[in-house]
Write a protein that holds these residues in place. Structure first.
Motif, PDB file in Angstrom:
ATOM      1  N   GLY A  63       0.793  -1.224   0.000  1.00 23.49           N
ATOM      2  CA  GLY A  63       0.000   0.000   0.000  1.00 23.49           C
ATOM      3  C   GLY A  63       0.824   1.271   0.000  1.00 23.49           C
ATOM      4  O   GLY A  63       0.402   2.302  -0.524  1.00 23.49           O
ATOM      5  N   GLY A  64       2.037   1.203   0.574  1.00 25.07           N
ATOM      6  CA  GLY A  64       2.897   2.377   0.615  1.00 25.07           C
ATOM      7  C   GLY A  64       3.279   2.892  -0.761  1.00 25.07           C
ATOM      8  O   GLY A  64       3.646   4.065  -0.921  1.00 25.07           O
ATOM      9  N   GLU A  65       3.179   2.026  -1.766  1.00 29.14           N
ATOM     10  CA  GLU A  65       3.480   2.453  -3.133  1.00 29.14           C
ATOM     11  C   GLU A  65       2.492   3.515  -3.601  1.00 29.14           C
ATOM     12  O   GLU A  65       2.829   4.374  -4.423  1.00 29.14           O
ATOM     13  CB  GLU A  65       3.462   1.255  -4.077  1.00 29.14           C
ATOM     14  N   THR A  66       1.264   3.452  -3.091  1.00 32.05           N
ATOM     15  CA  THR A  66       0.267   4.465  -3.442  1.00 32.05           C
ATOM     16  C   THR A  66       0.726   5.844  -2.994  1.00 32.05           C
ATOM     17  O   THR A  66       0.699   6.811  -3.763  1.00 32.05           O
ATOM     18  CB  THR A  66      -1.090   4.119  -2.796  1.00 32.05           C
ATOM     19  N   GLY A  85      -7.092   3.713   4.683  1.00 33.54           N
ATOM     20  CA  GLY A  85      -5.977   4.082   5.546  1.00 33.54           C
ATOM     21  C   GLY A  85      -4.797   4.619   4.762  1.00 33.54           C
ATOM     22  O   GLY A  85      -4.127   5.568   5.203  1.00 33.54           O
ATOM     23  N   TRP A  86      -4.526   4.053   3.596  1.00 31.41           N
ATOM     24  CA  TRP A  86      -3.411   4.544   2.776  1.00 31.41           C
ATOM     25  C   TRP A  86      -3.727   5.903   2.171  1.00 31.41           C
ATOM     26  O   TRP A  86      -2.847   6.742   2.003  1.00 31.41           O
ATOM     27  CB  TRP A  86      -3.050   3.529   1.694  1.00 31.41           C
ATOM     28  N   THR A 122      -3.062   3.811  12.008  1.00 28.94           N
ATOM     29  CA  THR A 122      -2.987   3.055  10.756  1.00 28.94           C
ATOM     30  C   THR A 122      -4.055   3.417   9.730  1.00 28.94           C
ATOM     31  O   THR A 122      -3.879   3.122   8.550  1.00 28.94           O
ATOM     32  CB  THR A 122      -3.119   1.543  11.036  1.00 28.94           C
ATOM     33  N   GLY A 123      -5.164   4.007  10.173  1.00 31.78           N
ATOM     34  CA  GLY A 123      -6.259   4.263   9.244  1.00 31.78           C
ATOM     35  C   GLY A 123      -7.117   3.043   8.991  1.00 31.78           C
ATOM     36  O   GLY A 123      -8.031   3.080   8.153  1.00 31.78           O
ATOM     37  N   LEU A 124      -6.852   1.951   9.718  1.00 31.25           N
ATOM     38  CA  LEU A 124      -7.746   0.801   9.637  1.00 31.25           C
ATOM     39  C   LEU A 124      -9.030   1.108  10.403  1.00 31.25           C
ATOM     40  O   LEU A 124      -9.078   2.027  11.231  1.00 31.25           O
ATOM     41  CB  LEU A 124      -7.068  -0.443  10.217  1.00 31.25           C
TER      42      LEU A 124
END
Length: 354
Positions: free
Chosen positions: A213-216, A233-234, A298-300
């Protein structure tokens, strides 16, 4: 007489000593609990907020870190003898755990915080741990500057100005199965017919299929993409940490469902010798205090819905994440008991990866 008094006094001291020792003993004296979970920040949050409480009860926690797929592989390799007492499980893995028959039944009276969870999020075998809300994350400024309509469905991502500027989760990523399920159901498919979803993904002209997800966040920051299918979350982190003016859309799936949810679970292993301690750990993880801290970092989405009101005090969270329990219940959830994952992966590889 003196001797009798001396013996009596010694007896009192022994009784007091034993009583004080018993009083000082913790609930889990001598217990080493093995926890299967992710590493990094995810594990660190548990160390900071749960492990210290367990240690206060006289116990010790050791982590077996790895992805849920990696930890399941460890069970298979050990022929069902899990190298941990309690483990995190993805929704797509639940069927595999049942088929392998490695779960210990739960005593929900020892996990009282389940009272704050929807009834769909706990049963005699598993307790929910977190949810993700799979969304379309888009750059508000870029869409406005270029006159691109704000998407409301996945099909809205098929637009000439978005060609080569979109991310979508790879089938093997954490968001791969729910992402493909979302486009599939939105296009009229289902768990046994994913061809409509694969066709839509091909139409999108995706720049990159993300593995993490960090690639986003990185590709929004570089300007390579202006939209991504990813969990909320991302998108939230891309706004807060990368300073990109992004927001979320929870895509309309059909006339009844809006948005896509995916969940994680906790399960206790059948071969565990620390079942009570494992259930205590799960109860701490789903406590209001821990769930709020987890969501904030985390945004979860918490499974403990008693913290929704506190989360809504953050205007950015309230903007990007659905916090109305009725609307959350009205999001698409995949019935993975009907999904043959190797078949989905094979179809993806033939249609998309090549």
């Amino acid at each position: 007489m003196f001797k009798s008094a001396k013996n009596a006094l010694a007896g009192i001291f022994i009784t007091l000593f034993l009583s004080s020792s018993a009083f000082a003993a913790g609930q889990f004296d001598g217990v080493t609990l093995l926890v299967g979970t992710w590493g990094g920040l995810w594990k660190d949050n548990q160390v900071e907020n749960i492990v210290s409480k367990f240690e206060a009860e006289g116990g010790k926690v050791e982590f077996v870190t790895g992805s849920p797929a990696a930890n399941f592989a460890k069970i298979v390799a050990a022929r069902g003898q899990a190298p941990f007492d309690v483990v995190e499980i993805l929704a797509a893995q639940v069927k595999d755990y049942h088929e392998l028959d490695v779960l210990h039944p739960l005593d929900l009276s020892l996990i009282p915080n389940t009272q704050h969870l929807p009834e769909t999020h706990y049963n005699e075998w598993l307790v929910g741990s977190w949810e993700t809300q799979e969304v379309i994350c888009y750059h508000k400024d870029k869409f406005a500057e270029e006159g691109i309509p704000v998407p409301t469905t996945y099909r809205d991502l098929v637009h000439p100005k978005l060609a080569g500027r979109i991310q979508f989760p790879d089938i093997n990523s954490g968001g791969g199965l729910p992402g493909l399920a979302g486009v599939t159901f939105a296009e009229g498919g289902n768990e046994t017919n994913i061809e409509p979803g694969l066709n839509l993904v091909k139409e999108m002209n995706v720049l990159k299929f993300w593995a993490r997800g960090g690639e986003t966040m990185a590709q929004f920051e570089s300007g390579d993409i202006i939209a991504s299918v990813v969990h909320a979350g991302w998108c939230l982190r891309t706004k807060k940490l990368a300073g990109q003016n992004v927001t979320t859309v929870h895509p309309r799936i059909n006339d009844e469902l809006v948005g896509v949810s995916s969940e994680g679970w906790w399960g206790v292993m059948k071969n565990s010798k620390n079942v009570e301690a494992a259930q205590w750990y799960i109860n701490q993880f789903i406590s209001s205090d821990y769930q709020l801290k987890m969501a904030t970092k985390t945004g979860l989405v918490p499974v403990n819905q008693s913290v929704f009101e506190a989360m809504a005090e953050d205007p950015l969270v309230a903007e990007m994440i659905v916090l109305d329990p009725e609307k959350v219940a009205n999001q698409l959830r995949v019935d993975y008991s009907k999904v043959i994952i190797p078949d989905w992966t094979d179809q993806w590889n033939r249609a998309i990866a090549q």
